[in-house]
Structures are given as structure tokens and as C-alpha cells.
Design a protein around this motif. Structure first.
Motif, PDB file in Angstrom:
ATOM      1  N   LEU A 402      50.266  48.355  36.526  1.00  0.00           N
ATOM      2  CA  LEU A 402      50.144  48.085  37.949  1.00  0.00           C
ATOM      3  C   LEU A 402      48.797  47.511  38.343  1.00  0.00           C
ATOM      4  O   LEU A 402      48.689  46.812  39.350  1.00  0.00           O
ATOM      5  CB  LEU A 402      50.413  49.369  38.744  1.00  0.00           C
ATOM      6  CG  LEU A 402      51.871  49.821  38.742  1.00  0.00           C
ATOM      7  CD1 LEU A 402      52.011  51.183  39.387  1.00  0.00           C
ATOM      8  CD2 LEU A 402      52.739  48.810  39.487  1.00  0.00           C
ATOM      9  N   ASP A 403      47.762  47.802  37.572  1.00  0.00           N
ATOM     10  CA  ASP A 403      46.425  47.341  37.956  1.00  0.00           C
ATOM     11  C   ASP A 403      46.114  45.937  37.472  1.00  0.00           C
ATOM     12  O   ASP A 403      45.099  45.359  37.860  1.00  0.00           O
ATOM     13  CB  ASP A 403      45.351  48.296  37.409  1.00  0.00           C
ATOM     14  CG  ASP A 403      45.364  49.635  38.129  1.00  0.00           C
ATOM     15  OD1 ASP A 403      45.822  49.655  39.286  1.00  0.00           O
ATOM     16  OD2 ASP A 403      44.943  50.639  37.542  1.00  0.00           O
ATOM     17  N   CYS A 408      42.929  41.194  38.087  1.00  0.00           N
ATOM     18  CA  CYS A 408      42.799  39.759  37.825  1.00  0.00           C
ATOM     19  C   CYS A 408      42.132  39.055  39.007  1.00  0.00           C
ATOM     20  O   CYS A 408      41.235  38.234  38.829  1.00  0.00           O
ATOM     21  CB  CYS A 408      44.178  39.177  37.561  1.00  0.00           C
ATOM     22  SG  CYS A 408      44.263  37.391  37.590  1.00  0.00           S
ATOM     23  N   ILE A 409      42.548  39.398  40.208  1.00  0.00           N
ATOM     24  CA  ILE A 409      41.989  38.756  41.398  1.00  0.00           C
ATOM     25  C   ILE A 409      40.604  39.292  41.719  1.00  0.00           C
ATOM     26  O   ILE A 409      39.674  38.541  42.028  1.00  0.00           O
ATOM     27  CB  ILE A 409      42.948  38.949  42.590  1.00  0.00           C
ATOM     28  CG1 ILE A 409      44.284  38.255  42.285  1.00  0.00           C
ATOM     29  CG2 ILE A 409      42.345  38.381  43.873  1.00  0.00           C
ATOM     30  CD1 ILE A 409      45.366  38.538  43.278  1.00  0.00           C
ATOM     31  N   GLN A 410      40.443  40.598  41.600  1.00  0.00           N
ATOM     32  CA  GLN A 410      39.143  41.199  41.905  1.00  0.00           C
ATOM     33  C   GLN A 410      38.064  40.791  40.911  1.00  0.00           C
ATOM     34  O   GLN A 410      36.867  40.826  41.233  1.00  0.00           O
ATOM     35  CB  GLN A 410      39.273  42.723  41.941  1.00  0.00           C
ATOM     36  CG  GLN A 410      40.098  43.239  43.107  1.00  0.00           C
ATOM     37  CD  GLN A 410      40.322  44.732  43.049  1.00  0.00           C
ATOM     38  OE1 GLN A 410      40.190  45.359  41.992  1.00  0.00           O
ATOM     39  NE2 GLN A 410      40.690  45.317  44.192  1.00  0.00           N
ATOM     40  N   ASN A 411      38.488  40.392  39.694  1.00  0.00           N
ATOM     41  CA  ASN A 411      37.525  40.025  38.651  1.00  0.00           C
ATOM     42  C   ASN A 411      37.040  38.581  38.760  1.00  0.00           C
ATOM     43  O   ASN A 411      36.348  38.097  37.870  1.00  0.00           O
ATOM     44  CB  ASN A 411      38.137  40.234  37.267  1.00  0.00           C
ATOM     45  CG  ASN A 411      38.177  41.693  36.884  1.00  0.00           C
ATOM     46  OD1 ASN A 411      37.495  42.518  37.483  1.00  0.00           O
ATOM     47  ND2 ASN A 411      38.982  42.026  35.885  1.00  0.00           N
ATOM     48  N   SER A 471      49.742  44.426  47.708  1.00  0.00           N
ATOM     49  CA  SER A 471      48.701  45.413  47.428  1.00  0.00           C
ATOM     50  C   SER A 471      47.608  44.793  46.555  1.00  0.00           C
ATOM     51  O   SER A 471      46.533  45.353  46.400  1.00  0.00           O
ATOM     52  CB  SER A 471      49.291  46.632  46.728  1.00  0.00           C
ATOM     53  OG  SER A 471      49.690  46.315  45.402  1.00  0.00           O
ATOM     54  N   CYS A 472      47.902  43.602  46.002  1.00  0.00           N
ATOM     55  CA  CYS A 472      46.938  42.900  45.140  1.00  0.00           C
ATOM     56  C   CYS A 472      46.189  41.797  45.886  1.00  0.00           C
ATOM     57  O   CYS A 472      45.035  41.510  45.568  1.00  0.00           O
ATOM     58  CB  CYS A 472      47.653  42.285  43.945  1.00  0.00           C
ATOM     59  SG  CYS A 472      48.488  43.470  42.884  1.00  0.00           S
TER      60      CYS A 472
END
Length: 560
Positions: A402-403, A408-411, A471-472
Motif C-alpha cells: 500500500l505504501d 513513489c510520489i513523496q520521494n 490517498s497517494c
């Protein structure tokens, strides 16, 4: 009735005016049409029939006459005869009038080599005698099980390499090139483009010898060709084969484009090479490629490289050796966990399915496009970047991890880069997540675009799939690419109704301090890529899809 005849007369006048154009222009019109459409023009008028009869371009596919899966032992010759009769009529009509055959292209999905070899020899000979400039022959492969079957190959005639008029030559599939090509006179003085794919050679040196006698060649493709070994003494019924191992070519001063795949050792003396696509064979042996000599290279695609072949300083040396490199693609490569990209010239970088990479640091102030498709979602950091940068992320929705998409986007660093991110979802796994799995403690980052190329088929997964995505990230623009993986109209309707807040009862506001994404949504505007009234509702758009555009898009523009 009077109106009908008036319109028909006007159409005929216009057709007559076109028919009066010079034959060279009419031939150019036919050349821009598909083969079946250009053939239909012969029934329009006598002038068009004559134009078709003298049309010097023949592009023929067996798919126009039969499908390979429909061929049986009983009907194979009858079906092949349809192709033979058609090609014979077209070629003989031109040959008997002494007219040129500028292009001859034959693509066969099924062929009986013993039955057709005589005709293939005859057709190639006629095309070459008439001054053919473009020759393409694509046959089904001779591969059978784990070995080659000798009776499933067409033996290429020596006559082909005697043509001084050929500018483009392409051979693909079940074609065997005999050792006699090593000693025969080659006269391909005008050849600019050569393509050899999945052929069988009886001697490894044939390819080098052939290309070395093409003095003005500009484009070269050699993909997964094999070399035939003599029959073993122990088992004379079985023949053996190996990939072509090496390619050594000198004096290719006009070569601009090269695509070499399935060869482990490659040396090209091509100082003006502009584009190179290289993939070694799938073996444990190290590859050898003289990259440092291509000082004018602008585009480089490397596939299937392994970490044993690439040293720690490989990327730094790559960009210093190739000062004009603007496009770099790395696909299915086994690389280090961290790679550094430093280039003032690089404009496009693609990192596709390089699973070992966990960190990418990019210092490329003129980079316009970054695309990456990986499952482990590496961190991407930009030390310097262009204000026109577009980041394209190709990902999957897998509820088992789920993470992954969120990370991927937060990194992606720095955060202002996120405004240029486009996220493409191309695959999903039909596994239902646990209840409450999508609760987040902070507002997801905003990205520019989300495109869905797949969607859940199970209605029970509609909301989890959608909830997971939001949520992403919070996209400003959402699109559904239709006619590919996504064909669920019901899911699109659900998606739209949820955006409009009609299914708020399923949200997680009561169990989280952070408001769900759709509570901040003010406006949802629906658009589509095909022509339709702008006031049309979503259901009408979906109903019109099969009639309007088989590969269209329906898009939602969001305003928070």
C-alpha cells in the motif's frame, strides 16, 4: 431525386478534375493510402483504373487474404494461391509494360516454403530487374521447438545483392542467407537503409561482409540473427544454432542510426552516428561496445545491461565521452542502487524496469522529460532542473504494497517538481485491501495529471481502488484512456459520481483528522477527446464511444 442527381454530378466533376492531374501526382495520392483503399480507386473511373494499373508501389500482406489461424493442411495451397495470383497480376502488369517497380513489400504470416520458393525467387528477380528502390520481405520464422527446421526457411537468392538501384532493404523472419554471399559480387552502391531481423546465416562473417559493401548506408538494424552450425555426427537429424556473437564494421562514415540487438560484441566505426539502440544477447557473458568513439551521438537506448558490465563511474564517463547526448533510455538493466546523472545537454531520460535502482540523483538543467517505470519506486532528486520539466511515472496499483505508490510520489524532490508530475496507472491486482488501510495523517501531494489505463473489473474494488489513488495524490486532471486496458464504463460512472460527492457515506472522515480528498472539491468538468456537443452528459459520452473514437479519452478537470 433532382437534388440527388445534382450532388452526384458535382461529385463526378470534382473527381474528373482530380483524374486530370499528372500521373505522378495521382500515384503520390495512392501512395498515401492503405493498400486496400488505393486498390478501390480502380473502380472510380477509367483514368483511376489506369493509374492503379501503373502504380509502382506494391505493399502486400497475407492478412488481406486470409488469417494464419484459419490455415489447415487441406486449404493451405488454396489460400496461398490467392496471394500468388494477386502478386503475379500486379507484377506482370508492370513488368510486361516495361514500367518501374519502385517498392515491393511482401508480408506473409503463413507460407509453405517448398510451395512458394519458386514464386518468391521470380518476384524478387522481377522487382530487381525493374529498378526496385525499396524491397521488404517478411516471412514467418523457421524456428520449431528448440531447434531450427531446415525446411521452414526460404533461401535468399544471390540476385538481391546485385541491385544498384536499391536504397532500402529489409528481411525479417524465416530467411536463410547462404555462405555463397561471402564470395559473390555485392553491388548495393545506393543502399541507405538495411534491416536484418531474426535471420539464419550459414556463416557469421556474412553480415560484416555484406554491410562493408554498402558505402552510403545511413540506417542499420541487426536484431537477433542466428548462425547455423553443421549437423552433429551423433544425431544427424538435429541441427544446432547460436546467436551471432560479434559485429565489426569499419568505414561507416555516413551511418546515422544503428539498432543492434542480440549481439554480445559490437564495434562500429561510425564517427557521425546520431542514434544508437543496443541490447546484448541474454547470456552471462559481458558485452563489448565502443561507446566512447561515438562523439556525435545524441540518442542512446541501452537494454538488458548488467551491473557486472557497468563500473562505478560509468555514468560520469558516459556523459563526458558523449558531450552532445540529449536522449538516454535505460530499460531492463541491472544497475547500482544509486545512480548519478550529470549532464548539461541531456533533455530526455527514461528509466524503465531497472529494478535494482533505489536512488537517482539528477543534475541536468536542460532536462525536459523524465519517465520511469519501476516496481520498487526509487527516490528521485533533482539538483538542478528546467522550468519546462515533465515527470512521467508509470506505476501499478497493488494493495499488497500500500505504501509503494505514495512513497513513489513523496520521494520526488524538491517538492515543486510535483506540479509537473503525470502518473500513469497501467496495471492493477484484484486483491481487496483491509478495512481502513488508506487513512493518512497528512494531505496527499498535488500532481498535475493522473491517467488510468486499467481499472478494477470487480465492482467491490471500485471504491478501494479510487480511495487508494487519492490517498497517494491529488491530481488536477484525470483522464481515462479508452480502447486499451480500460473498458469499464460502469467504473467511469462510479468514479464520476464519487467525485461529485454522491457516495460520501463510504469515506473515512470519522476515523481520521484529515478530511477526505473530495470534501475540498469544488468543480468537476468533464471533457472528451472526440467531437461531441460540449453540453453532453457523461452517460451520453460513454454511449457514443464505440461510434466516435475507439481509442479516445474521457477527462475530468478538478478544481479544489
Amino acid at each position: 431525386m433532382i437534388l440527388y442527381f445534382a450532388i452526384s454530378a458535382e461529385v463526378e466533376k470534382k473527381m474528373d478534375r482530380i483524374s486530370g492531374l499528372p500521373k505522378a501526382i495521382l500515384h503520390d495520392i495512392l501512395a498515401r493510402l492503405p493498400e486496400e483503399d488505393s486498390a478501390r480507386t480502380s473502380v472510380l473511373s477509367k483514368a483511376w483504373r489506369e493509374t492503379w494499373c501503373t502504380f509502382p508501389i506494391l505493399s502486400i500482406s497475407s492478412n488481406h487474404f486470409f488469417w494464419s489461424q484459419d490455415v489447415t493442411i487441406e486449404n493451405s495451397h488454396r489460400l496461398i494461391d490467392k496471394v500468388i495470383d494477386y502478386v503475379e497480376r500486379r507484377l506482370l502488369r508492370l513488368h510486361d509494360r516495361g514500367l518501374a517497380i519502385k517498392e515491393f513489400k511482401l508480408m506473409m504470416d503463413y507460407v509453405d516454403h517448398e510451395y512458394m520458393s519458386h514464386y518468391l525467387d521470380l518476384w524478387l528477380n522481377m522487382a530487381i530487374e525493374s529498378g526496385c528502390e525499396v524491397l521488404e520481405l517478411c516471412l514467418p520464422g523457421g524456428f520449431l521447438g528448440v531447434e531450427y527446421s531446415q525446411d521452414r526457411f526460404y533461401d535468399l537468392p544471390l540476385r538481391v545483392i546485385e541491385s544498384k538501384s536499391l536504397t532500402e532493404l529489409e528481411f525479417t523472419g524465416g530467411i536463410r542467407v547462404d555462405q555463397a554471399f561471402l564470395t559473390h559480387s555485392i553491388k548495393l552502391y545506393s543502399l541507405r537503409k538495411l534491416t536484418l531481423c531474426n535471420l539464419l546465416f550459414t556463416h557469421e562473417g556474412i553480415i560484416d561482409h555484406l554491410i562493408s559493401h554498402c558505402p552510403v548506408i545511413e540506417s542499420l538494424t541487426v536484431n537477433y540473427c542466428d548462425v547455423y552450425n553443421p549437423l552433429s555426427i551423433e544425431n544427424p537429424e538435429v541441427s544446432r544454432f547460436n546467436n551471432v556473437k560479434s559485429l565489426f564494421l569499419h568505414g561507416l562514415h555516413k551511418l546515422k542510426k544503428a539498432d543492434v540487438q542480440g549481439i554480445q560484441e559490437v564495434y562500429l566505426d561510425a564517427p557521425n552516428l546520431d542514434f544508437l539502440h543496443y541490447s546484448p544477447s541474454h547470456s552471462d557473458a559481458s558485452f563489448k561496445l565502443n561507446l566512447d568513439t561515438f562523439t556525435n551521438l545524441r540518442s542512446l537506448c541501452l537494454w538488458n545491461l548488467t551491473i557486472s558490465d557497468i563500473g562505478d563511474k560509468w555514468f560520469l564517463e558516459l556523459f563526458s565521452n558523449l558531450p552532445f547526448l540529449e536522449w538516454l533510455e535505460l530499460s531492463h538493466c541491472s544497475l547500482f542502487e544509486r545512480i548519478n546523472i550529470m549532464s548539461a545537454q541531456l533533455k530526455v531520460f527514461q528509466l524503465l524496469r531497472c529494478s535494482d535502482v533505489k536512488e537517482v540523483n539528477i543534475d541536468a538543467p536542460n532536462l525536459l522529460s523524465l519517465s520511469y517505470k519501476v516496481n520498487n519506486q526509487p527516490s528521485i532528486s533533482f539538483w538542478r532542473s528546467s522550468g519546462q520539466l515533465e515527470v512521467k511515472v508509470y506505476s501499478i496499483v497493488d494493495f499488497r504494497y500500500l505504501d509503494s505508490l505514495r512513497k513513489c510520489i513523496q520521494n520526488i524532490k524538491p517538492q515543486n517538481i510535483l506540479a509537473s508530475v503525470s502518473l500513469f496507472i497501467y496495471q492493477s491486482f484484484p486483491i481487496e485491501p483491509k478495512h481502513g488501510a488508506f487513512q493518512v495523517s497528512s494531505i496527499p501531494p498535488t500532481i498535475e495529471r493522473l491517467e488510468l489505463r486499467c481499472g478494477p473489473k470487480n465492482e467491490a474494488l471500485y471504491f478501494p481502488f479510487m480511495d487508494y489513488l487519492f490517498s497517494c495524490c491529488c491530481p488536477e486532471y484525470i483522464s481515462f484512456r479508452l480502447g486499451s486496458y480500460l473498458d469499464s464504463k460502469a467504473f467511469i460512472v462510479f468514479f464520476y459520481e464519487t467525485l461529485m460527492g454522491r457516495k460520501e457515506g463510504k469515506c473515512h472522515c470519522s476515523s481520521s483528522n484529515t478530511k477526505c480528498w473530495w470534501h475540498a472539491l469544488k468543480i468537476v468538468k468533464v471533457t472528451c477527446s472526440f467531437k461531441i456537443d460540449e453540453n453532453t452528459d457523461l452517460k451520453t459520452m460513454l454511449d457514443a464511444l464505440p461510434k466516435c473514437f475507439s481509442k479516445g479519452k474521457i477527462s475530468f478537470i478538478l478544481e479544489l
